[in-house]
Design a protein around this motif. Structure first.
Motif, PDB file in Angstrom:
ATOM      1  N   MET A 138       0.774  -1.323  -0.200  1.00  0.00           N
ATOM      2  CA  MET A 138       0.076   0.183   0.213  1.00  0.00           C
ATOM      3  C   MET A 138       0.926   1.314   0.156  1.00  0.00           C
ATOM      4  O   MET A 138       1.818   1.382   0.634  1.00  0.00           O
ATOM      5  CB  MET A 138      -0.963  -0.016   1.154  1.00  0.00           C
ATOM      6  CG  MET A 138      -2.153  -0.795   1.264  1.00  0.00           C
ATOM      7  SD  MET A 138      -3.103  -0.398   2.723  1.00  0.00           S
ATOM      8  CE  MET A 138      -3.816  -1.999   3.031  1.00  0.00           C
ATOM      9  N   HIS A 149      -5.283   4.451  -4.797  1.00  0.00           N
ATOM     10  CA  HIS A 149      -4.063   3.295  -4.912  1.00  0.00           C
ATOM     11  C   HIS A 149      -2.998   3.302  -5.776  1.00  0.00           C
ATOM     12  O   HIS A 149      -2.464   2.326  -6.275  1.00  0.00           O
ATOM     13  CB  HIS A 149      -5.068   2.210  -5.352  1.00  0.00           C
ATOM     14  CG  HIS A 149      -5.993   1.769  -4.376  1.00  0.00           C
ATOM     15  ND1 HIS A 149      -7.340   2.177  -4.119  1.00  0.00           N
ATOM     16  CD2 HIS A 149      -6.137   0.520  -3.608  1.00  0.00           C
ATOM     17  CE1 HIS A 149      -8.040   1.508  -3.113  1.00  0.00           C
ATOM     18  NE2 HIS A 149      -7.215   0.613  -2.803  1.00  0.00           N
ATOM     19  N   ASP A 163      -0.045   1.291  -5.614  1.00  0.00           N
ATOM     20  CA  ASP A 163      -0.557  -0.008  -4.909  1.00  0.00           C
ATOM     21  C   ASP A 163      -0.884  -1.086  -5.832  1.00  0.00           C
ATOM     22  O   ASP A 163      -1.015  -0.805  -6.895  1.00  0.00           O
ATOM     23  CB  ASP A 163      -1.882   0.182  -4.317  1.00  0.00           C
ATOM     24  CG  ASP A 163      -1.589   1.022  -2.919  1.00  0.00           C
ATOM     25  OD1 ASP A 163      -0.579   1.420  -2.634  1.00  0.00           O
ATOM     26  OD2 ASP A 163      -2.836   1.453  -2.464  1.00  0.00           O
ATOM     27  N   HIS A 201      -6.759  -5.619  -3.842  1.00  0.00           N
ATOM     28  CA  HIS A 201      -5.429  -5.981  -3.539  1.00  0.00           C
ATOM     29  C   HIS A 201      -4.801  -7.137  -3.895  1.00  0.00           C
ATOM     30  O   HIS A 201      -3.696  -7.393  -3.869  1.00  0.00           O
ATOM     31  CB  HIS A 201      -4.982  -5.596  -2.019  1.00  0.00           C
ATOM     32  CG  HIS A 201      -5.296  -4.344  -1.634  1.00  0.00           C
ATOM     33  ND1 HIS A 201      -4.372  -3.309  -2.159  1.00  0.00           N
ATOM     34  CD2 HIS A 201      -6.172  -3.656  -0.681  1.00  0.00           C
ATOM     35  CE1 HIS A 201      -4.744  -2.172  -1.548  1.00  0.00           C
ATOM     36  NE2 HIS A 201      -5.916  -2.273  -0.836  1.00  0.00           N
ATOM     37  N   TYR A 250      -3.618  -2.915  -7.503  1.00  0.00           N
ATOM     38  CA  TYR A 250      -5.222  -2.334  -7.655  1.00  0.00           C
ATOM     39  C   TYR A 250      -5.625  -3.268  -8.714  1.00  0.00           C
ATOM     40  O   TYR A 250      -5.563  -3.170  -9.804  1.00  0.00           O
ATOM     41  CB  TYR A 250      -5.197  -0.847  -8.087  1.00  0.00           C
ATOM     42  CG  TYR A 250      -6.522  -0.374  -8.167  1.00  0.00           C
ATOM     43  CD1 TYR A 250      -7.446  -0.213  -7.045  1.00  0.00           C
ATOM     44  CD2 TYR A 250      -6.720   0.155  -9.407  1.00  0.00           C
ATOM     45  CE1 TYR A 250      -8.647   0.147  -7.445  1.00  0.00           C
ATOM     46  CE2 TYR A 250      -8.002   0.595  -9.451  1.00  0.00           C
ATOM     47  CZ  TYR A 250      -8.776   0.804  -8.504  1.00  0.00           C
ATOM     48  OH  TYR A 250     -10.242   1.432  -8.638  1.00  0.00           O
TER      49      TYR A 250
END
Length: 187
Positions: free
Chosen positions: A1, A145, A148, A106, A150
């Motif tokens: 993250m 995000h 991240d 995620h 995603y």
């Protein structure tokens, strides 16, 4: 993250919102039973309210640092296992309910998401429920995000994917194009 996402998900404000709004909506009408598994609790905003609802709560968290922190924080109230939701280190047919909240996006690929669905089915007892909620792809969610993993689950594909994993009585709903919830049952 990314930094912002960690800051939000680890905040007391987020935990209050989860406990007050998201969890009651996502689990409205769901009988969790006695033995519940949460896949991907992350920073743990859901664990305290779930522990109040379930006599025996287990959580599987991929990140070893978060898993250790959650274990220390929740002690005997929650059994925390470090592991992958798409390859659960748990025996089959042992839980009344499996839940996951704001974590499916995620999981890095649709194939791994489908593996997670299959694992949720495997660890549920016959008649057990798989339920949860996750965000829907839209630009504010994407911005949160940046940097991240995603991979949002398109709401229009989720019912068929849950059925393909072996679930029955699949229901999904989307609120204001922002968040979706799902429920399904192991036959």
């Amino acid at each position: 993250m990314n930094w912002l996402h960690r800051k939000i998900c680890g905040s007391a404000r987020w935990a209050r919102k989860v406990e007050r709004d998201m969890l009651p909506w996502a689990l409205d009408g769901v009988d969790l039973g006695d033995r519940v598994l949460e896949i991907g609790p992350g920073y743990g905003a859901t664990l305290r309210p779930l522990a109040a609802r379930a006599p025996k709560l287990t959580a599987v968290e991929l990140d070893p640092t978060l898993a250790a922190r959650l274990s220390a924080e929740h002690g005997d109230r929650v059994r925390v296992v470090q592991g992958d939701g798409a390859d659960l280190p748990l025996d089959g047919a042992r839980f009344d309910a499996v839940v996951c909240f704001t974590m499916l996006h995620h999981v890095p690929t649709p194939a791994r998401q489908d593996a997670l669905f299959a694992e949720a089915l495997r660890v549920l007892r016959p008649g057990g429920t798989f339920a949860g909620a996750d965000g829907v792809d839209r630009w504010p969610f994407r911005l949160l995000h940046l940097g991240d993993t995603y991979q949002p689950v398109p709401p229009e594909t989720l019912p068929a994917r849950l059925r393909a994993a072996g679930f029955v009585d699949v229901t999904t709903s989307v609120v204001e194009g922002r968040v979706q919830r799902f429920r399904a049952r192991r036959p």
